[in-house]
Scaffold this motif. Structure first.
Motif, mmCIF file in Angstrom:
data_model
loop_
_atom_site.group_PDB
_atom_site.id
_atom_site.type_symbol
_atom_site.label_atom_id
_atom_site.label_comp_id
_atom_site.label_asym_id
_atom_site.label_seq_id
_atom_site.Cartn_x
_atom_site.Cartn_y
_atom_site.Cartn_z
ATOM 1 N N MET A 1 0.913 -1.105 -0.030
ATOM 2 C CA MET A 1 0.016 0.047 -0.039
ATOM 3 C C MET A 1 0.819 1.161 -0.037
ATOM 4 S SD MET A 1 -2.299 1.410 3.088
ATOM 5 C CE MET A 1 -1.278 0.754 4.282
ATOM 6 N N LYS A 2 0.420 2.321 -0.855
ATOM 7 C CA LYS A 2 1.139 3.352 -0.760
ATOM 8 C C LYS A 2 0.276 4.453 -0.965
ATOM 9 C CE LYS A 2 5.141 5.369 -3.444
ATOM 10 N NZ LYS A 2 6.254 5.146 -4.691
ATOM 11 N N ILE A 3 0.484 5.615 -0.069
ATOM 12 C CA ILE A 3 -0.475 6.714 -0.204
ATOM 13 C C ILE A 3 0.293 7.930 -0.256
ATOM 14 C CG2 ILE A 3 -2.117 7.871 1.378
ATOM 15 C CD1 ILE A 3 -2.827 5.447 2.653
ATOM 16 N N GLU A 4 -0.180 8.672 -1.130
ATOM 17 C CA GLU A 4 0.622 10.007 -1.386
ATOM 18 C C GLU A 4 -0.262 10.992 -1.128
ATOM 19 O OE1 GLU A 4 2.828 10.150 -5.199
ATOM 20 O OE2 GLU A 4 2.433 8.127 -5.402
ATOM 21 N N VAL A 5 0.034 12.367 -0.218
ATOM 22 C CA VAL A 5 -0.664 13.185 0.159
ATOM 23 C C VAL A 5 0.073 14.546 -0.221
ATOM 24 C CG1 VAL A 5 -1.645 14.325 2.318
ATOM 25 C CG2 VAL A 5 -1.379 11.811 2.119
ATOM 26 N N VAL A 6 -0.867 15.514 -0.692
ATOM 27 C CA VAL A 6 -0.172 16.809 -0.948
ATOM 28 C C VAL A 6 -1.091 17.751 -0.155
ATOM 29 C CG1 VAL A 6 -0.028 18.400 -2.699
ATOM 30 C CG2 VAL A 6 0.686 15.937 -3.072
ATOM 31 N N HIS A 7 -0.500 18.631 0.498
ATOM 32 C CA HIS A 7 -1.165 19.636 0.974
ATOM 33 C C HIS A 7 -0.356 21.077 1.123
ATOM 34 C CE1 HIS A 7 -3.565 21.185 4.448
ATOM 35 N NE2 HIS A 7 -2.843 21.417 5.349
ATOM 36 N N GLU A 8 -1.165 21.765 0.802
ATOM 37 C CA GLU A 8 -0.865 23.338 0.756
ATOM 38 C C GLU A 8 -1.113 23.924 2.251
ATOM 39 O OE1 GLU A 8 0.944 25.235 -1.916
ATOM 40 O OE2 GLU A 8 0.836 23.255 -2.781
ATOM 41 N N ASP A 97 8.090 9.405 3.544
ATOM 42 C CA ASP A 97 8.890 10.398 2.928
ATOM 43 C C ASP A 97 8.296 11.764 2.799
ATOM 44 O OD1 ASP A 97 11.551 9.974 0.866
ATOM 45 O OD2 ASP A 97 9.987 11.562 0.120
ATOM 46 N N VAL A 98 8.782 12.503 3.326
ATOM 47 C CA VAL A 98 8.195 13.874 3.553
ATOM 48 C C VAL A 98 9.198 15.148 2.544
ATOM 49 C CG1 VAL A 98 7.518 15.878 5.042
ATOM 50 C CG2 VAL A 98 7.431 13.127 5.776
ATOM 51 N N GLY A 107 4.083 32.781 0.252
ATOM 52 C CA GLY A 107 3.847 32.737 1.776
ATOM 53 C C GLY A 107 3.239 31.473 1.784
ATOM 54 N N THR A 108 3.321 30.543 0.986
ATOM 55 C CA THR A 108 2.693 29.245 1.218
ATOM 56 C C THR A 108 3.610 28.088 0.961
ATOM 57 O OG1 THR A 108 1.798 28.795 -1.035
ATOM 58 C CG2 THR A 108 0.361 29.976 0.498
ATOM 59 N N SER A 109 3.509 26.889 1.785
ATOM 60 C CA SER A 109 4.362 25.842 1.641
ATOM 61 C C SER A 109 3.669 24.748 0.731
ATOM 62 C CB SER A 109 4.936 25.200 2.917
ATOM 63 O OG SER A 109 5.693 26.438 3.539
ATOM 64 N N HIS A 110 4.190 24.059 0.193
ATOM 65 C CA HIS A 110 3.646 22.731 -0.734
ATOM 66 C C HIS A 110 4.541 21.452 0.096
ATOM 67 C CE1 HIS A 110 2.475 20.217 -3.850
ATOM 68 N NE2 HIS A 110 3.288 19.578 -3.664
ATOM 69 N N LEU A 111 3.379 20.736 0.999
ATOM 70 C CA LEU A 111 3.992 19.667 1.624
ATOM 71 C C LEU A 111 3.638 18.400 0.931
ATOM 72 C CD1 LEU A 111 4.899 18.101 4.100
ATOM 73 C CD2 LEU A 111 2.426 18.317 5.129
ATOM 74 N N SER A 112 4.388 17.533 0.488
ATOM 75 C CA SER A 112 4.201 16.146 -0.102
ATOM 76 C C SER A 112 4.640 15.008 0.845
ATOM 77 C CB SER A 112 5.266 16.220 -1.522
ATOM 78 O OG SER A 112 4.788 14.724 -1.831
ATOM 79 N N VAL A 113 3.803 14.202 1.175
ATOM 80 C CA VAL A 113 3.895 13.075 2.118
ATOM 81 C C VAL A 113 3.607 11.739 1.235
ATOM 82 C CG1 VAL A 113 3.752 11.831 4.184
ATOM 83 C CG2 VAL A 113 3.383 14.431 4.055
ATOM 84 N N VAL A 114 4.719 10.711 1.349
ATOM 85 C CA VAL A 114 4.390 9.369 0.806
ATOM 86 C C VAL A 114 4.455 8.455 2.091
ATOM 87 C CG1 VAL A 114 5.128 7.719 -0.691
ATOM 88 C CG2 VAL A 114 5.218 10.051 -1.477
ATOM 89 N N SER A 137 -5.122 15.058 10.287
ATOM 90 C CA SER A 137 -3.674 15.648 10.726
ATOM 91 C C SER A 137 -3.415 16.635 9.795
ATOM 92 C CB SER A 137 -2.617 14.296 10.427
ATOM 93 O OG SER A 137 -2.894 13.356 11.187
ATOM 94 N N LYS A 138 -3.773 16.862 8.655
ATOM 95 C CA LYS A 138 -3.492 18.120 7.686
ATOM 96 C C LYS A 138 -4.024 19.280 8.464
ATOM 97 C CE LYS A 138 -5.217 17.096 3.728
ATOM 98 N NZ LYS A 138 -5.527 16.496 2.087
ATOM 99 N N LYS A 139 -5.403 19.037 8.884
ATOM 100 C CA LYS A 139 -5.848 20.093 9.697
ATOM 101 C C LYS A 139 -5.145 20.545 10.792
ATOM 102 C CE LYS A 139 -10.535 19.085 7.828
ATOM 103 N NZ LYS A 139 -11.723 18.343 7.965
ATOM 104 N N ARG A 140 -5.000 19.348 11.667
ATOM 105 C CA ARG A 140 -4.092 19.845 13.046
ATOM 106 C C ARG A 140 -2.704 20.555 12.824
ATOM 107 N NH1 ARG A 140 -6.500 15.022 14.374
ATOM 108 N NH2 ARG A 140 -4.586 13.620 13.897
#
Length: 156
Positions: A1-8, A97-98, A107-114, A137-140
């Motif tokens: 299983m591999k989950i990729e998450v992108v969050h600004e 992997d972050v 003024g924003t950041s691009h967060l990528s988590v696998v 977790s993204k909200k917190r």
């Protein structure tokens, strides 16, 4: 299983990075990493932790303890944590992997988590649990970064 998450995240990279580059800080913003304790080893330059993963679906709870090491990286804004047990046995693969970099807007950041798990135990249940917890977790994390503080030295 591999989950990729992108969050600004509405914050510059230097404010996001302390929250995601040190595994000890994760329990402050994600419930999946219930406990993270540094492994003290004066002999090795590798950073390692004893991690307790905990998930709950309805009345059922599951915990998993494992040892994670930070893999070397020469890229600023990148951290990789991999399961590395020292008992000589074969174990399921766990990888986190972050990467954090400048976002699309000023003024924003691009967060990528696998997150990668290769093991058979409860994998379908784990995936559902992970996807639900990722959203929380993204909200917190966004809220903690928005408060402008740095992560504490102790997990909550």
């Amino acid at each position: 299983m591999k989950i990729e998450v992108v969050h600004e995240i509405v914050a510059p990279v230097h404010e996001v990075l302390p929250w995601v580059s040190d595994l000890e800080k994760y329990p402050q913003w994600t419930n999946l990493l219930h406990r993270v304790e540094p492994e003290m080893s004066g002999e090795s330059p590798v950073r390692a932790w004893r991690v307790e993963l905990r998930g709950k679906i309805g009345p059922f709870a599951r915990s998993k303890r494992l040892r994670m090491e930070q893999a070397p990286s020469t890229t600023t804004g990148h951290a990789r944590f991999e399961r590395r047990e020292l008992d000589g046995l074969e174990h399921g693969v766990w990888i986190l992997d972050v990467s954090v970099g400048p976002g699309g807007a000023s003024g924003t950041s691009h967060l990528s988590v696998v997150f990668e798990y290769r093991g058979g135990l409860w994998s379908g249940v784990i995936e559902r649990l992970l996807r639900d917890e990722i959203e929380s977790s993204k909200k917190r994390l966004s809220a903690l970064v928005a408060q402008g503080g740095q992560p504490s030295d102790q997990a909550l």
